[in-house]
Design a protein around this motif. Structure first.
Motif, PDB file in Angstrom:
ATOM      1  N   SER A   1     -10.760  -2.101  -3.645  1.00 20.48           N
ATOM      2  CA  SER A   1     -10.746  -2.548  -2.255  1.00 20.48           C
ATOM      3  C   SER A   1     -11.487  -1.539  -1.385  1.00 20.48           C
ATOM      4  CB  SER A   1      -9.299  -2.690  -1.775  1.00 20.48           C
ATOM      5  OG  SER A   1      -9.248  -2.990  -0.409  1.00 20.48           O
TER       6      SER A   1
ATOM      7  N   GLU B   1       0.843  -1.196   0.000  1.00 13.71           N
ATOM      8  CA  GLU B   1       0.000   0.000   0.000  1.00 13.71           C
ATOM      9  C   GLU B   1       0.882   1.251   0.000  1.00 13.71           C
ATOM     10  OE1 GLU B   1      -3.503   2.181   2.660  1.00 13.71           O
ATOM     11  OE2 GLU B   1      -2.620   0.270   3.331  1.00 13.71           O
TER      12      GLU B   1
ATOM     13  N   GLU C   1      -7.983   1.716  -3.356  1.00 20.84           N
ATOM     14  CA  GLU C   1      -8.683   1.589  -2.091  1.00 20.84           C
ATOM     15  C   GLU C   1      -9.608   2.781  -1.886  1.00 20.84           C
ATOM     16  OE1 GLU C   1      -6.137   0.966   1.220  1.00 20.84           O
ATOM     17  OE2 GLU C   1      -5.252  -0.882   0.436  1.00 20.84           O
TER      18      GLU C   1
ATOM     19  N   ASP D   1     -11.697   0.033   2.159  1.00 23.30           N
ATOM     20  CA  ASP D   1     -10.815   0.202   3.310  1.00 23.30           C
ATOM     21  C   ASP D   1     -11.616   0.601   4.555  1.00 23.30           C
ATOM     22  OD1 ASP D   1      -8.479   0.290   4.694  1.00 23.30           O
ATOM     23  OD2 ASP D   1      -7.762   2.169   3.836  1.00 23.30           O
TER      24      ASP D   1
ATOM     25  N   LYS E   1     -11.026  -4.558   3.502  1.00 20.95           N
ATOM     26  CA  LYS E   1     -10.003  -4.484   4.546  1.00 20.95           C
ATOM     27  C   LYS E   1     -10.688  -4.188   5.876  1.00 20.95           C
ATOM     28  CE  LYS E   1      -6.045  -2.581   3.587  1.00 20.95           C
ATOM     29  NZ  LYS E   1      -5.008  -1.587   3.244  1.00 20.95           N
TER      30      LYS E   1
ATOM     31  N   ALA F   1      -1.235  -0.741  -4.036  1.00 20.00           N
ATOM     32  CA  ALA F   1      -2.546  -0.207  -3.670  1.00 20.00           C
ATOM     33  C   ALA F   1      -2.426   1.284  -3.384  1.00 20.00           C
ATOM     34  CB  ALA F   1      -3.082  -0.936  -2.435  1.00 20.00           C
TER      35      ALA F   1
ATOM     36  N   ASN G   1      -4.728   4.785  -2.227  1.00 22.54           N
ATOM     37  CA  ASN G   1      -5.986   5.269  -1.641  1.00 22.54           C
ATOM     38  C   ASN G   1      -6.574   6.412  -2.461  1.00 22.54           C
ATOM     39  OD1 ASN G   1      -6.338   4.021   1.263  1.00 22.54           O
ATOM     40  ND2 ASN G   1      -4.141   4.409   0.980  1.00 22.54           N
TER      41      ASN G   1
END
Length: 645
Positions: free
Chosen positions: A521, A406, A493, A523, A544, A459, A461
């Motif tokens: 994903s 990440e 994410e 989060d 997650k 990954a 965000n």
């Protein structure tokens, strides 16, 4: 009714505009007054009537004195318009009456055609000037015309000649025409002033609620602070979740809500406060006569409480909250702009606390705001120079293989040290810098990950605001193509909080990203915004589970059961599961027993590493075992700074 016993149309207009027009154009008045005085002096010598020109000179000097006094007062600001209209009417009428009597005395006692012609011509000129100067007040025009015309007609009649009588008749017709012209000029002036007033009202009124708008409120605050007397409180109010309600129920419903909120705030305000719609869902309220913070806080509490009753919007009962920030005059500022800014600062502090809260301005808030502005300035410069860096935290499969790293934004200010992401990311969001920051992070993350082993993904965000970018998909494709990173190795994410405001455009963008092979994903699952039905419909590949599920599982069976339940639910959706925030070997061992968990992330494997560090770690793991795996590090706790993301 006016003081003159008749209805004056000017009373229905802007009185100050009328008075200023009466006393205006001093140069033309001066020229006319000097001409009249010179004529009176000449006729006085020719006809031996010196008392006449002395009287004309005296009343002219009085007229000059009143005009000079008015101009001096007008330059200071506010005017007593009623007083100055009376002064003008009395002195101006006396002036033209003396001029008319001057003509009468010449025609009565003198035997000089030059003097007769001079006095009558100047008086006629003054009659024309009367309508030109006084058209804004029809009453004053009539008074002055009568005061001058009556002695002028008598002057012609005393000659006892048919020719002079005929001249008097024609003169009366001339006076009537002046009256008619002045009436039409007054109507035009009245219409212009009324239109200007209407335009001013439109410019200063919010058309939806009927409240004063931003421009009007700024003027009201400036007037209140210019007084330097009565204390007051300035309340800055912001509605919570109004955009969500507006988007969900439509703009017509949003408008009805604003109208109802305005009505409730106005009811709370009463006669002592002025409510304005400052912008969008923001209101500013000036509460007069407030000298104590306790009184201001009580008023703010009533504002918040007024929204407790649901608002009916098309058969749907909607409850909306508000936050209130308050600044006190003169305690928190003697200038309108400073006071407004400090009320806004207090509002920002209230919104940080949560919905339905009130905060009063304090010096500590000012220091925090200065610090935030300084941070924003530094951040702008850092983004322009590309100075922000990245750290990478790996996610490991249960067998120890690194599957994804990440990317976490990191920023160090030269001479000041590292700045926590928890501090600069909100500043970037508030300052409108998040798009620049996102582009920078995406580009740097993809460029770095392109050199990693092909089975390791990266990954990145996305903040909630960035999900609404219309160029989101194009930006991601462009960055990956330039970096040479396959789209299948990119994972995006999104926070669970951001799913609250998903709309059609956001879902469409996510579907397009997924169609490109990019993994999505969710989060921070379980941080308080969960809508299980909504999550089940999102095009995501992985969830997650937030660190809050993990911290107590070693000593609290209920927490452990809660974590197991969350894992079971996510597994039933057929999604991959990452558990984050794992810090101890004990937590790691418990998670290894949960077969549905596909990856683990946390400081048990070490702290986030810079680009060179993560590349060395991947190379070392690959070279030692033939695969990129790591042994857990026996680390039971970490510093709060290392936990910042």
């Amino acid at each position: 009714m006016t003081e003159y016993g008749a209805t004056d149309p000017a009373e229905d207009m802007d009185d100050e505009a009328v008075v200023r027009s009466l006393f205006g154009d001093l140069p033309s008045f001066t020229l006319g007054a000097i001409s009249a005085l010179a004529g009176a002096v000449l006729t006085g010598f020719y006809s031996d009537t010196l008392w006449v020109w002395i009287a004309v000179a005296a009343v002219t000097l009085v007229r000059f004195a009143t005009m000079a006094s008015f101009l001096k007062r007008a330059g200071r600001g506010s005017l007593d318009t009623r007083y100055w209209r009376q002064v003008y009417a009395i002195v101006g009428t006396a002036h033209v009456l003396v001029l008319g009597c001057w003509a009468l005395s010449i025609f009565w006692s003198a035997d000089s055609q030059f003097s007769e012609l001079m006095s009558f011509a100047i008086c006629v000129g003054y009659l024309v000037g009367v309508q030109g100067r006084n058209f804004s007040s029809e009453i004053i025009v009539r008074l002055q015309l009568i005061a001058a015309a009556v002695p002028m007609v008598l002057a012609l009649m005393v000659k006892g000649s048919l020719a002079y009588a005929a001249l008097a008749l024609f003169f009366l017709l001339f006076v009537l025409s002046i009256l008619r012209t002045s009436q039409r000029m007054n109507e035009t002036f009245s219409a212009a002033v009324s239109a200007a007033r209407a335009n001013k009202k439109l410019a200063e009124t919010d058309l939806l609620t009927g409240l004063p708008n931003r421009a009007a409120m700024r003027f009201i605050i400036e007037e209140a602070t210019a007084d330097r007397g009565m204390p007051f409180a300035l309340h800055f109010v912001d509605l919570d979740r109004f955009k969500h309600i507006n988007d969900s129920l439509g703009h017509a419903a949003g408008d009805r809500m604003l109208i109802e909120v305005s009505r409730r705030f106005t009811a709370v305000a009463g006669d002592r406060a002025v409510v304005s719609r400052f912008a969008g869902d923001e209101f500013v309220i000036l509460h007069r006569g407030v000298g104590t913070l306790a009184e201001a806080e009580a008023f703010a509490a009533r504002l918040i409480e007024s929204l407790a009753t649901p608002i009916e919007l098309g058969g749907i009962a909607v409850v909306i909250d508000c936050c209130v920030g308050t600044a006190l005059y003169p305690r928190d500022g003697a200038d309108a702009a400073i006071l407004t800014q400090r009320a806004d600062t207090a509002l920002f502090a209230a919104k940080r606390i949560g919905k339905g809260h009130h905060s009063a301005f304090s010096t500590q808030m000012a220091e925090m705001e200065e610090e935030r502005l300084s941070l924003e300035t530094d951040l702008r410069a850092a983004l322009a120079r590309g100075e922000l860096g990245l750290a990478f935290q790996p996610m490991l499969a249960p067998d120890g293989t690194i599957v994804t790293c990440e990317a976490l934004a990191r920023w160090t200010i030269p001479g000041k040290g590292a700045v926590s992401p928890a501090k600069f990311l909100p500043v970037a969001e508030e300052a409108g810098l998040m798009t620049l920051l996102t582009d920078h992070v995406f580009a740097l993350a993809c460029e770095t990950a392109a050199s990693w082993p092909g089975n390791v993904g990266v990954a990145v965000n996305l903040s909630p605001g960035q999900l609404h970018r219309i160029d989101l998909v194009d930006m991601v494709e462009r960055v990956c193509r330039k970096a040479g990173l396959p789209l299948s190795r990119l994972e995006i994410e999104i926070t669970e909080e951001s799913t609250v405001n998903f709309d059609g455009c956001v879902l469409e963008s996510l579907m397009r990203l997924k169609a490109l092979g990019i993994r999505l994903s969710l989060d921070d699952f379980g941080t308080g915004y969960s809508n299980l039905g909504r999550i089940g419909r999102l095009p995501i590949d992985k969830i997650k589970i937030d660190r809050s599920f993990v911290t107590q599982i070693e000593m609290d069976e209920r927490q452990h059961a809660l974590l197991k339940g969350a894992i079971g639910f996510i597994a039933s959706l057929g999604l991959d599961i990452v558990v984050e925030g794992v810090e101890t070997v004990g937590q790691l061992e418990m998670l290894h027993r949960e077969k549905a968990v596909t990856a683990i992330q946390g400081f048990v494997y070490g702290f986030p590493l810079p680009a060179q560090g993560i590349a060395a770690l991947l190379a070392k793991a690959e070279g030692r075992t033939g695969r990129n795996d790591l042994e857990p590090r026996l680390r039971a706790s970490t510093s709060a700074d290392a936990r910042s993301r």
